[in-house]
Design an enzyme around this catalytic site. Structure first.
Site, PDB file in Angstrom:
ATOM      1  N   ARG A  26       0.822  -1.211   0.000  1.00  0.00           N
ATOM      2  CA  ARG A  26       0.000   0.000   0.000  1.00  0.00           C
ATOM      3  C   ARG A  26       0.851   1.254   0.000  1.00  0.00           C
ATOM      4  NH1 ARG A  26      -4.678  -2.667   2.533  1.00  0.00           N
ATOM      5  NH2 ARG A  26      -6.371  -1.183   2.445  1.00  0.00           N
TER       6      ARG A  26
ATOM      7  N   ARG B  62     -18.240  -4.077   8.919  1.00  0.00           N
ATOM      8  CA  ARG B  62     -16.908  -3.816   9.468  1.00  0.00           C
ATOM      9  C   ARG B  62     -16.858  -2.466  10.175  1.00  0.00           C
ATOM     10  NH1 ARG B  62     -12.757  -5.306   4.631  1.00  0.00           N
ATOM     11  NH2 ARG B  62     -11.931  -3.288   5.270  1.00  0.00           N
TER      12      ARG B  62
HETATM   13  P1  AP5 Z   1      -8.445  -4.123   3.778  1.00  0.00           P
HETATM   14  O1  AP5 Z   1      -9.289  -5.162   4.386  1.00  0.00           O
HETATM   15  O2  AP5 Z   1      -7.400  -4.508   2.800  1.00  0.00           O
HETATM   16  O3  AP5 Z   1      -9.430  -3.040   3.175  1.00  0.00           O
HETATM   17  P2  AP5 Z   1      -9.363  -2.173   1.846  1.00  0.00           P
HETATM   18  O4  AP5 Z   1      -8.127  -2.204   1.042  1.00  0.00           O
HETATM   19  O5  AP5 Z   1      -9.778  -0.826   2.308  1.00  0.00           O
HETATM   20  O6  AP5 Z   1     -10.382  -2.876   0.911  1.00  0.00           O
HETATM   21  P3  AP5 Z   1     -11.759  -3.441   1.273  1.00  0.00           P
HETATM   22  O7  AP5 Z   1     -11.627  -4.760   1.942  1.00  0.00           O
HETATM   23  O8  AP5 Z   1     -12.577  -2.394   2.000  1.00  0.00           O
HETATM   24  O9  AP5 Z   1     -12.453  -3.542  -0.163  1.00  0.00           O
HETATM   25  P4  AP5 Z   1     -12.165  -4.519  -1.380  1.00  0.00           P
HETATM   26  O10 AP5 Z   1     -11.470  -3.762  -2.454  1.00  0.00           O
HETATM   27  O11 AP5 Z   1     -11.556  -5.799  -0.939  1.00  0.00           O
HETATM   28  O12 AP5 Z   1     -13.667  -4.725  -1.860  1.00  0.00           O
HETATM   29  P5  AP5 Z   1     -14.651  -5.995  -1.655  1.00  0.00           P
HETATM   30  O13 AP5 Z   1     -14.264  -7.086  -2.577  1.00  0.00           O
HETATM   31  O14 AP5 Z   1     -14.830  -6.306  -0.217  1.00  0.00           O
HETATM   32  O15 AP5 Z   1      -7.714  -3.273   4.899  1.00  0.00           O
HETATM   33  C1  AP5 Z   1      -8.387  -2.829   6.030  1.00  0.00           C
HETATM   34  C2  AP5 Z   1      -7.428  -2.075   6.929  1.00  0.00           C
HETATM   35  O16 AP5 Z   1      -6.338  -2.937   7.314  1.00  0.00           O
HETATM   36  C3  AP5 Z   1      -6.733  -0.860   6.325  1.00  0.00           C
HETATM   37  O17 AP5 Z   1      -7.541   0.310   6.394  1.00  0.00           O
HETATM   38  C4  AP5 Z   1      -5.497  -0.750   7.212  1.00  0.00           C
HETATM   39  O18 AP5 Z   1      -5.814  -0.224   8.471  1.00  0.00           O
HETATM   40  C5  AP5 Z   1      -5.111  -2.209   7.412  1.00  0.00           C
HETATM   41  N1  AP5 Z   1      -4.191  -2.706   6.372  1.00  0.00           N
HETATM   42  C6  AP5 Z   1      -4.430  -3.723   5.498  1.00  0.00           C
HETATM   43  N2  AP5 Z   1      -3.367  -3.890   4.692  1.00  0.00           N
HETATM   44  C7  AP5 Z   1      -2.452  -2.969   5.066  1.00  0.00           C
HETATM   45  C8  AP5 Z   1      -1.161  -2.632   4.590  1.00  0.00           C
HETATM   46  N3  AP5 Z   1      -0.593  -3.278   3.554  1.00  0.00           N
HETATM   47  N4  AP5 Z   1      -0.489  -1.614   5.202  1.00  0.00           N
HETATM   48  C9  AP5 Z   1      -1.033  -0.942   6.242  1.00  0.00           C
HETATM   49  N5  AP5 Z   1      -2.270  -1.203   6.726  1.00  0.00           N
HETATM   50  C10 AP5 Z   1      -2.969  -2.213   6.143  1.00  0.00           C
HETATM   51  O19 AP5 Z   1     -16.003  -5.339  -2.226  1.00  0.00           O
HETATM   52  C11 AP5 Z   1     -16.660  -4.285  -1.531  1.00  0.00           C
HETATM   53  C12 AP5 Z   1     -18.197  -4.467  -1.670  1.00  0.00           C
HETATM   54  O20 AP5 Z   1     -18.549  -4.289  -3.037  1.00  0.00           O
HETATM   55  C13 AP5 Z   1     -18.717  -5.873  -1.291  1.00  0.00           C
HETATM   56  O21 AP5 Z   1     -19.960  -5.739  -0.702  1.00  0.00           O
HETATM   57  C14 AP5 Z   1     -18.823  -6.625  -2.641  1.00  0.00           C
HETATM   58  O22 AP5 Z   1     -19.832  -7.615  -2.622  1.00  0.00           O
HETATM   59  C15 AP5 Z   1     -19.169  -5.466  -3.574  1.00  0.00           C
HETATM   60  N6  AP5 Z   1     -18.608  -5.648  -4.916  1.00  0.00           N
HETATM   61  C16 AP5 Z   1     -17.348  -6.084  -5.238  1.00  0.00           C
HETATM   62  N7  AP5 Z   1     -17.160  -6.061  -6.576  1.00  0.00           N
HETATM   63  C17 AP5 Z   1     -18.320  -5.598  -7.105  1.00  0.00           C
HETATM   64  C18 AP5 Z   1     -18.733  -5.333  -8.446  1.00  0.00           C
HETATM   65  N8  AP5 Z   1     -17.926  -5.548  -9.488  1.00  0.00           N
HETATM   66  N9  AP5 Z   1     -19.988  -4.841  -8.640  1.00  0.00           N
HETATM   67  C19 AP5 Z   1     -20.830  -4.587  -7.571  1.00  0.00           C
HETATM   68  N10 AP5 Z   1     -20.490  -4.828  -6.274  1.00  0.00           N
HETATM   69  C20 AP5 Z   1     -19.243  -5.320  -6.044  1.00  0.00           C
END
Ligand code: AP5
Length: 212
Positions: A87, A159
């Site tokens: 990141r 979450r």
């Molecule tokens: P993390 O869990 O990695 O969260 P994020 O990167 O913010 O991503 P999300 O999990 O929120 O979303 P996603 O892109 O995976 O989407 P999803 O598939 O769920 O990190 C959380 C925290 O951990 C960070 O804030 C930080 O504090 C820490 N952290 C983690 N890694 C770190 C690092 N490397 N360094 C430092 N800190 C770190 O989809 C979202 C929603 O949309 C779902 O409901 C899904 O069903 C829907 N959806 C998905 N695709 C579609 C589509 N094509 N059309 C319609 N709906 C869709």
């Protein structure tokens, strides 16, 4: 098919959703630093205790803590879909160093892009299974039974970091750090941009084409 892949993109871009499908298709593990850190918090490990206050506020967890949570796994698996790591530029460089020491470079960095207004809507209706990490969406991918995981029957959760004020902060943090990571992988000539604002199956198809 390429098998050492990093997935980049803003919160809610669909990294977790896509990583699950791609990992199945390629037969490699899906390594999500977010899932690993959330499990550490649930299990009250030292990594979890160090990560919790940052995650609840939507801040990045210090890189040393994140790296400690995945280093051992990365040193042993022959391929991976890394979701949520790197990141920052520092994390990208650390990953390259580790990959070089094994002579197994990262082969593709996939950047999933989705407009902010779509992200905000997706995250407000996301529900996650804390036990098996299956991802749902009350609008686009609801569970069969209200707020219960289809796969393991655990109660689904909103979450802590999917509250509107935290979502806005996470988007800011993402914007601040990601351009240097994008430039880094552009320089390595392995960056691929994927439009994420399409039905999930179509996004998966596009990704698999890139990895062929
Ligand atoms: P993390 O869990 O990695 O969260 P994020 O990167 O913010 O991503 P999300 O999990 O929120 O979303 P996603 O892109 O995976 O989407 P999803 O598939 O769920 O990190 C959380 C925290 O951990 C960070 O804030 C930080 O504090 C820490 N952290 C983690 N890694 C770190 C690092 N490397 N360094 C430092 N800190 C770190 O989809 C979202 C929603 O949309 C779902 O409901 C899904 O069903 C829907 N959806 C998905 N695709 C579609 C589509 N094509 N059309 C319609 N709906 C869709």
């Amino acid at each position: 098919m390429l098998k050492r892949i990093v997935l980049l993109g803003p919160p809610g871009a669909g990294k977790g959703t896509q990583a699950e499908q791609i990992a199945k298709a390629l037969g490699v593990p899906h390594l999500s630093t977010g899932n690993i850190l959330r499990a550490a918090i649930t299990n009250r490990t030292s990594i979890g205790l160090a990560a919790k206050e940052y995650m609840d506020k939507g801040q990045l967890v210090p890189s040393a803590v994140v790296f400690e949570s995945i280093r051992e796994t990365l040193e042993t698996v022959p391929g991976y879909i890394l979701d949520g790591f790197p990141r920052t530029l520092l994390q990208a460089e650390v990953l390259t160093g580790l990959a070089a020491s094994r002579n197994e470079p990262v082969q593709a960095a996939l950047l999933i892009s989705v407009p902010d207004e779509v992200i905000i809507d997706r995250l407000a209706s996301r529900r996650s299974c804390p036990k098996c990490n299956t991802i749902y969406n009350l609008k686009s991918k609801p569970p069969i039974k209200d707020e219960t995981c289809d796969a393991c029957a655990s109660p689904l959760l909103l979450r802590n970091d999917d509250r509107p004020e935290v979502i806005a902060y996470r988007l800011e943090q993402y914007a601040k750090e990601i351009s240097s990571v994008i430039d880094y992988y552009k320089g390595e000539k392995i960056l691929h941009r994927i439009a994420g604002d399409l039905p999930p199956e179509q996004v998966t198809e596009k990704i698999l084409k890139v990895l062929e």
